[in-house]
Write a protein that holds these residues in place. Structure first.
Motif, PDB file in Angstrom:
ATOM      1  N   GLY A 173       0.812  -1.208   0.000  1.00  0.00           N
ATOM      2  CA  GLY A 173       0.000   0.000   0.000  1.00  0.00           C
ATOM      3  C   GLY A 173       0.846   1.257   0.000  1.00  0.00           C
ATOM      4  N   ASP A 174       0.186   2.385   0.142  1.00  0.00           N
ATOM      5  CA  ASP A 174       0.861   3.676   0.103  1.00  0.00           C
ATOM      6  C   ASP A 174       0.071   4.680   0.922  1.00  0.00           C
ATOM      7  OD1 ASP A 174       2.713   5.636  -0.590  1.00  0.00           O
ATOM      8  OD2 ASP A 174       1.873   5.993  -2.578  1.00  0.00           O
ATOM      9  N   ALA A 175       0.672   5.790   1.187  1.00  0.00           N
ATOM     10  CA  ALA A 175       0.020   6.959   1.779  1.00  0.00           C
ATOM     11  C   ALA A 175       0.804   8.159   1.271  1.00  0.00           C
ATOM     12  CB  ALA A 175       0.046   6.906   3.296  1.00  0.00           C
ATOM     13  N   THR A 176       0.101   9.238   0.985  1.00  0.00           N
ATOM     14  CA  THR A 176       0.746  10.452   0.512  1.00  0.00           C
ATOM     15  C   THR A 176       0.811  11.448   1.656  1.00  0.00           C
ATOM     16  OG1 THR A 176      -0.162  10.091  -1.693  1.00  0.00           O
ATOM     17  CG2 THR A 176       0.684  12.293  -1.212  1.00  0.00           C
ATOM     18  N   VAL A 177       2.022  11.836   2.004  1.00  0.00           N
ATOM     19  CA  VAL A 177       2.256  12.823   3.048  1.00  0.00           C
ATOM     20  C   VAL A 177       2.489  14.159   2.346  1.00  0.00           C
ATOM     21  CG1 VAL A 177       3.824  13.528   4.887  1.00  0.00           C
ATOM     22  CG2 VAL A 177       3.228  11.106   4.603  1.00  0.00           C
ATOM     23  N   SER A 178       1.644  15.130   2.640  1.00  0.00           N
ATOM     24  CA  SER A 178       1.748  16.440   2.002  1.00  0.00           C
ATOM     25  C   SER A 178       2.480  17.405   2.926  1.00  0.00           C
ATOM     26  CB  SER A 178       0.350  16.969   1.685  1.00  0.00           C
ATOM     27  OG  SER A 178       0.438  18.256   1.122  1.00  0.00           O
ATOM     28  N   VAL A 179       3.650  17.886   2.470  1.00  0.00           N
ATOM     29  CA  VAL A 179       4.406  18.882   3.224  1.00  0.00           C
ATOM     30  C   VAL A 179       4.443  20.176   2.426  1.00  0.00           C
ATOM     31  CG1 VAL A 179       5.838  17.257   4.501  1.00  0.00           C
ATOM     32  CG2 VAL A 179       6.636  18.111   2.324  1.00  0.00           C
ATOM     33  N   GLU A 180       4.385  21.269   3.142  1.00  0.00           N
ATOM     34  CA  GLU A 180       4.483  22.584   2.518  1.00  0.00           C
ATOM     35  C   GLU A 180       5.817  23.185   2.916  1.00  0.00           C
ATOM     36  OE1 GLU A 180       2.228  26.379   3.763  1.00  0.00           O
ATOM     37  OE2 GLU A 180       0.973  25.353   2.275  1.00  0.00           O
ATOM     38  N   ILE A 181       6.576  23.617   1.920  1.00  0.00           N
ATOM     39  CA  ILE A 181       7.865  24.260   2.158  1.00  0.00           C
ATOM     40  C   ILE A 181       7.749  25.648   1.564  1.00  0.00           C
ATOM     41  CG2 ILE A 181      10.350  24.174   1.763  1.00  0.00           C
ATOM     42  CD1 ILE A 181       9.982  21.108   1.337  1.00  0.00           C
ATOM     43  N   GLY A 182       7.803  26.650   2.430  1.00  0.00           N
ATOM     44  CA  GLY A 182       7.530  28.006   1.959  1.00  0.00           C
ATOM     45  C   GLY A 182       6.078  28.056   1.510  1.00  0.00           C
ATOM     46  N   ARG A 198       7.371   4.459  -1.198  1.00  0.00           N
ATOM     47  CA  ARG A 198       8.751   4.624  -1.643  1.00  0.00           C
ATOM     48  C   ARG A 198       9.553   5.075  -0.442  1.00  0.00           C
ATOM     49  NH1 ARG A 198       7.675   8.588  -6.332  1.00  0.00           N
ATOM     50  NH2 ARG A 198       5.558   8.444  -5.602  1.00  0.00           N
ATOM     51  N   ARG A 199       9.949   4.126   0.374  1.00  0.00           N
ATOM     52  CA  ARG A 199      10.691   4.462   1.586  1.00  0.00           C
ATOM     53  C   ARG A 199      11.823   5.403   1.232  1.00  0.00           C
ATOM     54  NH1 ARG A 199       8.913   1.737   6.231  1.00  0.00           N
ATOM     55  NH2 ARG A 199       6.919   0.948   5.548  1.00  0.00           N
ATOM     56  N   ALA A 200      12.040   6.337   2.091  1.00  0.00           N
ATOM     57  CA  ALA A 200      13.051   7.363   1.884  1.00  0.00           C
ATOM     58  C   ALA A 200      12.648   8.297   0.750  1.00  0.00           C
ATOM     59  CB  ALA A 200      14.429   6.765   1.659  1.00  0.00           C
ATOM     60  N   SER A 201      11.340   8.451   0.518  1.00  0.00           N
ATOM     61  CA  SER A 201      10.840   9.452  -0.421  1.00  0.00           C
ATOM     62  C   SER A 201      11.337  10.807   0.081  1.00  0.00           C
ATOM     63  CB  SER A 201       9.311   9.407  -0.441  1.00  0.00           C
ATOM     64  OG  SER A 201       8.776  10.373  -1.306  1.00  0.00           O
ATOM     65  N   ALA A 202      11.883  11.629  -0.816  1.00  0.00           N
ATOM     66  CA  ALA A 202      12.518  12.873  -0.380  1.00  0.00           C
ATOM     67  C   ALA A 202      12.201  14.019  -1.321  1.00  0.00           C
ATOM     68  CB  ALA A 202      14.028  12.679  -0.281  1.00  0.00           C
ATOM     69  N   VAL A 203      12.389  15.223  -0.797  1.00  0.00           N
ATOM     70  CA  VAL A 203      12.233  16.439  -1.585  1.00  0.00           C
ATOM     71  C   VAL A 203      13.398  17.363  -1.230  1.00  0.00           C
ATOM     72  CG1 VAL A 203      10.725  17.550   0.117  1.00  0.00           C
ATOM     73  CG2 VAL A 203      10.620  18.263  -2.256  1.00  0.00           C
ATOM     74  N   ASP A 204      13.904  18.097  -2.222  1.00  0.00           N
ATOM     75  CA  ASP A 204      14.998  19.035  -1.986  1.00  0.00           C
ATOM     76  C   ASP A 204      14.460  20.293  -1.316  1.00  0.00           C
ATOM     77  OD1 ASP A 204      16.902  17.387  -3.162  1.00  0.00           O
ATOM     78  OD2 ASP A 204      16.525  18.201  -5.146  1.00  0.00           O
ATOM     79  N   VAL A 205      15.181  20.765  -0.316  1.00  0.00           N
ATOM     80  CA  VAL A 205      14.837  22.015   0.362  1.00  0.00           C
ATOM     81  C   VAL A 205      16.096  22.836   0.564  1.00  0.00           C
ATOM     82  CG1 VAL A 205      12.787  21.234   1.609  1.00  0.00           C
ATOM     83  CG2 VAL A 205      15.013  20.914   2.645  1.00  0.00           C
ATOM     84  N   ALA A 206      15.959  24.121   0.523  1.00  0.00           N
ATOM     85  CA  ALA A 206      17.053  25.038   0.857  1.00  0.00           C
ATOM     86  C   ALA A 206      18.356  24.655   0.178  1.00  0.00           C
ATOM     87  CB  ALA A 206      17.233  25.132   2.365  1.00  0.00           C
ATOM     88  N   GLY A 207      18.363  24.664  -1.132  1.00  0.00           N
ATOM     89  CA  GLY A 207      19.589  24.375  -1.867  1.00  0.00           C
ATOM     90  C   GLY A 207      19.881  22.902  -1.945  1.00  0.00           C
ATOM     91  N   ASP A 208      20.993  22.482  -1.324  1.00  0.00           N
ATOM     92  CA  ASP A 208      21.398  21.082  -1.447  1.00  0.00           C
ATOM     93  C   ASP A 208      20.937  20.206  -0.281  1.00  0.00           C
ATOM     94  OD1 ASP A 208      23.025  22.229   0.414  1.00  0.00           O
ATOM     95  OD2 ASP A 208      24.884  21.407  -0.380  1.00  0.00           O
ATOM     96  N   HIS A 209      19.985  20.665   0.482  1.00  0.00           N
ATOM     97  CA  HIS A 209      19.458  19.876   1.595  1.00  0.00           C
ATOM     98  C   HIS A 209      18.217  19.109   1.152  1.00  0.00           C
ATOM     99  CE1 HIS A 209      22.197  21.562   4.496  1.00  0.00           C
ATOM    100  NE2 HIS A 209      21.910  22.762   4.041  1.00  0.00           N
ATOM    101  N   ARG A 210      17.934  18.004   1.878  1.00  0.00           N
ATOM    102  CA  ARG A 210      16.781  17.160   1.542  1.00  0.00           C
ATOM    103  C   ARG A 210      15.930  16.912   2.781  1.00  0.00           C
ATOM    104  NH1 ARG A 210      16.951  14.876  -3.244  1.00  0.00           N
ATOM    105  NH2 ARG A 210      15.829  12.978  -2.797  1.00  0.00           N
ATOM    106  N   LEU A 211      14.656  16.740   2.530  1.00  0.00           N
ATOM    107  CA  LEU A 211      13.704  16.359   3.558  1.00  0.00           C
ATOM    108  C   LEU A 211      13.206  14.968   3.174  1.00  0.00           C
ATOM    109  CD1 LEU A 211      12.276  17.499   6.058  1.00  0.00           C
ATOM    110  CD2 LEU A 211      10.461  18.272   4.540  1.00  0.00           C
ATOM    111  N   THR A 212      13.459  13.980   4.036  1.00  0.00           N
ATOM    112  CA  THR A 212      13.179  12.582   3.717  1.00  0.00           C
ATOM    113  C   THR A 212      12.137  12.012   4.670  1.00  0.00           C
ATOM    114  OG1 THR A 212      15.466  12.328   2.978  1.00  0.00           O
ATOM    115  CG2 THR A 212      14.236  10.303   3.401  1.00  0.00           C
TER     116      THR A 212
END
Length: 124
Positions: free
Chosen positions: A65-74, A84-98
């Protein structure tokens, strides 16, 4: 000091940390929907958990199964997927939110209320 004498020491209660306190690289943080943290100079807000189709505990499933976690950045929203374990998004340049964890585990009886979700994220 004698009986009834006033003490010269005073205690000041330490305020609890703000939900928008800045966190540093390598930190893990667990958020409830609506909670905010400062990451790399940007505010990150956990908006919601949607489409939770994770396999319930103590159940055999063909697919996890899955679940969608919605995060707001800015001012922008980003989806992170539990499947997708370790699903990530880039934040603040070269940093990631996982996305590291989504709790509570899915249950066979009843839907999980938004307020009960907790999402653990790593800032790296």
């Amino acid at each position: 000091a004698g009986c009834g004498a006033a003490s010269s020491a005073t205690t000041t209660p330490t305020p609890p940390p703000s939900s928008a306190s800045p966190i540093v690289t390598g930190t893990q943080v667990t958020l409830a929907p609506g909670a905010k943290v400062q990451l790399g100079g940007q505010t990150v807000t956990l908006r919601s958990v949607k489409n939770d189709s994770r396999c319930p505990e103590h159940t055999e499933c063909v697919w996890a199964g899955d679940a969608t976690v919605s995060v707001e950045i800015g001012a922008r929203s980003y989806p992170l997927h539990w499947a997708r374990r370790a699903s990530a998004v880039d934040v603040a340049g070269d940093h990631r939110l996982t996305l590291l964890d989504l709790a509570p585990a899915a249950r066979a009886a009843g839907k999980i209320r938004q307020a009960d979700y907790r999402v653990t994220l790593r800032y790296s």
